[in-house]
Design a protein around this motif. Structure first.
Motif, PDB file in Angstrom:
ATOM      1  N   TRP A  69       0.820  -1.215   0.000  1.00  0.00           N
ATOM      2  CA  TRP A  69       0.000   0.000   0.000  1.00  0.00           C
ATOM      3  C   TRP A  69       0.856   1.268   0.000  1.00  0.00           C
ATOM      4  N   MET A  70       2.137   1.134   0.370  1.00  0.00           N
ATOM      5  CA  MET A  70       3.015   2.294   0.490  1.00  0.00           C
ATOM      6  C   MET A  70       3.326   2.869  -0.896  1.00  0.00           C
ATOM      7  N   GLN A  71       3.434   4.182  -0.955  1.00  0.00           N
ATOM      8  CA  GLN A  71       3.835   4.831  -2.193  1.00  0.00           C
ATOM      9  C   GLN A  71       5.363   4.820  -2.303  1.00  0.00           C
ATOM     10  N   VAL A  72       5.855   4.924  -3.525  1.00  0.00           N
ATOM     11  CA  VAL A  72       7.292   4.884  -3.782  1.00  0.00           C
ATOM     12  C   VAL A  72       8.016   5.972  -2.987  1.00  0.00           C
ATOM     13  N   GLY A  73       7.488   7.178  -2.996  1.00  0.00           N
ATOM     14  CA  GLY A  73       8.104   8.277  -2.250  1.00  0.00           C
ATOM     15  C   GLY A  73       8.133   8.010  -0.754  1.00  0.00           C
ATOM     16  N   GLU A  74       7.090   7.360  -0.246  1.00  0.00           N
ATOM     17  CA  GLU A  74       7.064   6.993   1.177  1.00  0.00           C
ATOM     18  C   GLU A  74       8.136   5.950   1.484  1.00  0.00           C
ATOM     19  N   ALA A  75       8.357   5.048   0.534  1.00  0.00           N
ATOM     20  CA  ALA A  75       9.400   4.035   0.716  1.00  0.00           C
ATOM     21  C   ALA A  75      10.781   4.687   0.778  1.00  0.00           C
ATOM     22  N   VAL A  76      11.002   5.700  -0.050  1.00  0.00           N
ATOM     23  CA  VAL A  76      12.275   6.435  -0.012  1.00  0.00           C
ATOM     24  C   VAL A  76      12.451   7.072   1.367  1.00  0.00           C
ATOM     25  N   ASP A  77      11.400   7.709   1.875  1.00  0.00           N
ATOM     26  CA  ASP A  77      11.459   8.328   3.204  1.00  0.00           C
ATOM     27  C   ASP A  77      11.710   7.280   4.288  1.00  0.00           C
ATOM     28  N   TYR A  78      11.083   6.115   4.138  1.00  0.00           N
ATOM     29  CA  TYR A  78      11.238   5.013   5.092  1.00  0.00           C
ATOM     30  C   TYR A  78      12.702   4.586   5.160  1.00  0.00           C
ATOM     31  N   PHE A  79      13.313   4.375   3.997  1.00  0.00           N
ATOM     32  CA  PHE A  79      14.712   3.956   3.972  1.00  0.00           C
ATOM     33  C   PHE A  79      15.626   5.055   4.501  1.00  0.00           C
ATOM     34  N   ALA A  80      15.298   6.310   4.233  1.00  0.00           N
ATOM     35  CA  ALA A  80      16.103   7.422   4.746  1.00  0.00           C
ATOM     36  C   ALA A  80      16.070   7.460   6.268  1.00  0.00           C
ATOM     37  N   ASP A  81      14.921   7.134   6.856  1.00  0.00           N
ATOM     38  CA  ASP A  81      14.816   7.086   8.319  1.00  0.00           C
ATOM     39  C   ASP A  81      15.557   5.888   8.894  1.00  0.00           C
ATOM     40  N   PHE A  82      15.621   4.803   8.133  1.00  0.00           N
ATOM     41  CA  PHE A  82      16.168   3.545   8.631  1.00  0.00           C
ATOM     42  C   PHE A  82      17.676   3.470   8.496  1.00  0.00           C
ATOM     43  N   PHE A  83      18.232   4.022   7.415  1.00  0.00           N
ATOM     44  CA  PHE A  83      19.665   3.933   7.155  1.00  0.00           C
ATOM     45  C   PHE A  83      20.287   5.317   7.150  1.00  0.00           C
ATOM     46  N   LEU A  84      21.275   5.528   8.020  1.00  0.00           N
ATOM     47  CA  LEU A  84      21.908   6.843   8.157  1.00  0.00           C
ATOM     48  C   LEU A  84      22.578   7.300   6.865  1.00  0.00           C
ATOM     49  N   ASP A  85      23.074   6.360   6.072  1.00  0.00           N
ATOM     50  CA  ASP A  85      23.808   6.734   4.863  1.00  0.00           C
ATOM     51  C   ASP A  85      22.952   6.667   3.597  1.00  0.00           C
ATOM     52  N   PHE A  86      21.635   6.548   3.732  1.00  0.00           N
ATOM     53  CA  PHE A  86      20.752   6.482   2.573  1.00  0.00           C
ATOM     54  C   PHE A  86      20.659   7.868   1.935  1.00  0.00           C
ATOM     55  N   ASP A  87      20.836   7.933   0.635  1.00  0.00           N
ATOM     56  CA  ASP A  87      20.831   9.199  -0.094  1.00  0.00           C
ATOM     57  C   ASP A  87      19.478   9.379  -0.786  1.00  0.00           C
ATOM     58  N   SER A  88      18.549  10.084  -0.133  1.00  0.00           N
ATOM     59  CA  SER A  88      17.199  10.296  -0.673  1.00  0.00           C
ATOM     60  C   SER A  88      17.215  11.056  -1.989  1.00  0.00           C
ATOM     61  N   VAL A  89      18.081  12.042  -2.089  1.00  0.00           N
ATOM     62  CA  VAL A  89      18.159  12.847  -3.313  1.00  0.00           C
ATOM     63  C   VAL A  89      18.566  11.960  -4.486  1.00  0.00           C
ATOM     64  N   ARG A  90      19.559  11.137  -4.270  1.00  0.00           N
ATOM     65  CA  ARG A  90      20.007  10.224  -5.337  1.00  0.00           C
ATOM     66  C   ARG A  90      18.921   9.207  -5.682  1.00  0.00           C
ATOM     67  N   ALA A  91      18.242   8.673  -4.664  1.00  0.00           N
ATOM     68  CA  ALA A  91      17.174   7.695  -4.906  1.00  0.00           C
ATOM     69  C   ALA A  91      16.047   8.313  -5.724  1.00  0.00           C
ATOM     70  N   ARG A  92      15.659   9.531  -5.381  1.00  0.00           N
ATOM     71  CA  ARG A  92      14.585  10.199  -6.127  1.00  0.00           C
ATOM     72  C   ARG A  92      15.024  10.520  -7.561  1.00  0.00           C
ATOM     73  N   ALA A  93      16.296  10.868  -7.742  1.00  0.00           N
ATOM     74  CA  ALA A  93      16.816  11.117  -9.090  1.00  0.00           C
ATOM     75  C   ALA A  93      16.797   9.834  -9.921  1.00  0.00           C
ATOM     76  N   MET A  94      17.156   8.725  -9.306  1.00  0.00           N
ATOM     77  CA  MET A  94      17.126   7.445 -10.019  1.00  0.00           C
ATOM     78  C   MET A  94      15.695   7.072 -10.399  1.00  0.00           C
ATOM     79  N   LEU A  95      14.764   7.300  -9.494  1.00  0.00           N
ATOM     80  CA  LEU A  95      13.352   7.017  -9.801  1.00  0.00           C
ATOM     81  C   LEU A  95      12.877   7.871 -10.971  1.00  0.00           C
ATOM     82  N   ALA A  96      13.261   9.146 -10.964  1.00  0.00           N
ATOM     83  CA  ALA A  96      12.882  10.040 -12.063  1.00  0.00           C
ATOM     84  C   ALA A  96      13.493   9.567 -13.376  1.00  0.00           C
TER      85      ALA A  96
END
Length: 141
Positions: free
Chosen positions: A102-129
């Motif tokens: 049920w989770m949206q892709v953007g919510e999943a990015v936020d979830y991983f950003a909260d879970f992993f200190l070294d997760f790069d949300s900007v890069r993940a969103r750029a890859m999705l785009a």
């Protein structure tokens, strides 16, 4: 693993074994998945975790990764309890998707950003785009 992430400290974490499990037990209701496991793994070794289905391998890995809490006992990774500091040393990639459908892709990015200190949300969103995956699309789609 980059051992420089764990600088020497007064508590000896830098010289600690990679993994220590002491009297580790995990119960699911009345089902005993792990019972009084004692295990010490040194740094710099390749270790295989083998056993039949239902022997507790996945439960142990999830506890080490901080995804499950033991019923009793203790786990230490490089001298630290599983948490934000150990996420850089321990990763868990399940064979099945663990993100709710049920989770949206953007919510999943936020979830991983909260879970992993070294997760790069900007890069993940750029890859999705780049892949043409809309952030508001549900994971199941």
């Amino acid at each position: 693993m980059n051992e420089n992430r764990y600088p020497p400290s007064s508590d000896g974490a830098a010289s600690a074994p990679l993994l220590v499990c002491e009297h580790l037990t995990k119960e699911y209701g009345g089902l005993l998945a792990l019972r009084d496991l004692n295990l010490t793994l040194p740094k710099g070794k390749i270790i295989a975790l083998l056993g039949p289905n239902g022997s507790g391998k996945t439960t142990l890995i999830k506890i080490i990764a901080g995804l499950l809490v033991p019923s009793s006992g203790e786990v230490r990774i490089l001298g630290c309890k599983p948490g934000a500091a150990t996420k850089a040393a321990v990763s868990y990639l399940p064979e099945r998707n663990s993100i709710p459908e049920w989770m949206q892709v953007g919510e999943a990015v936020d979830y991983f950003a909260d879970f992993f200190l070294d997760f790069d949300s900007v890069r993940a969103r750029a890859m999705l785009a780049d892949l043409g995956v809309p952030a508001d699309r549900r994971i199941k789609h």
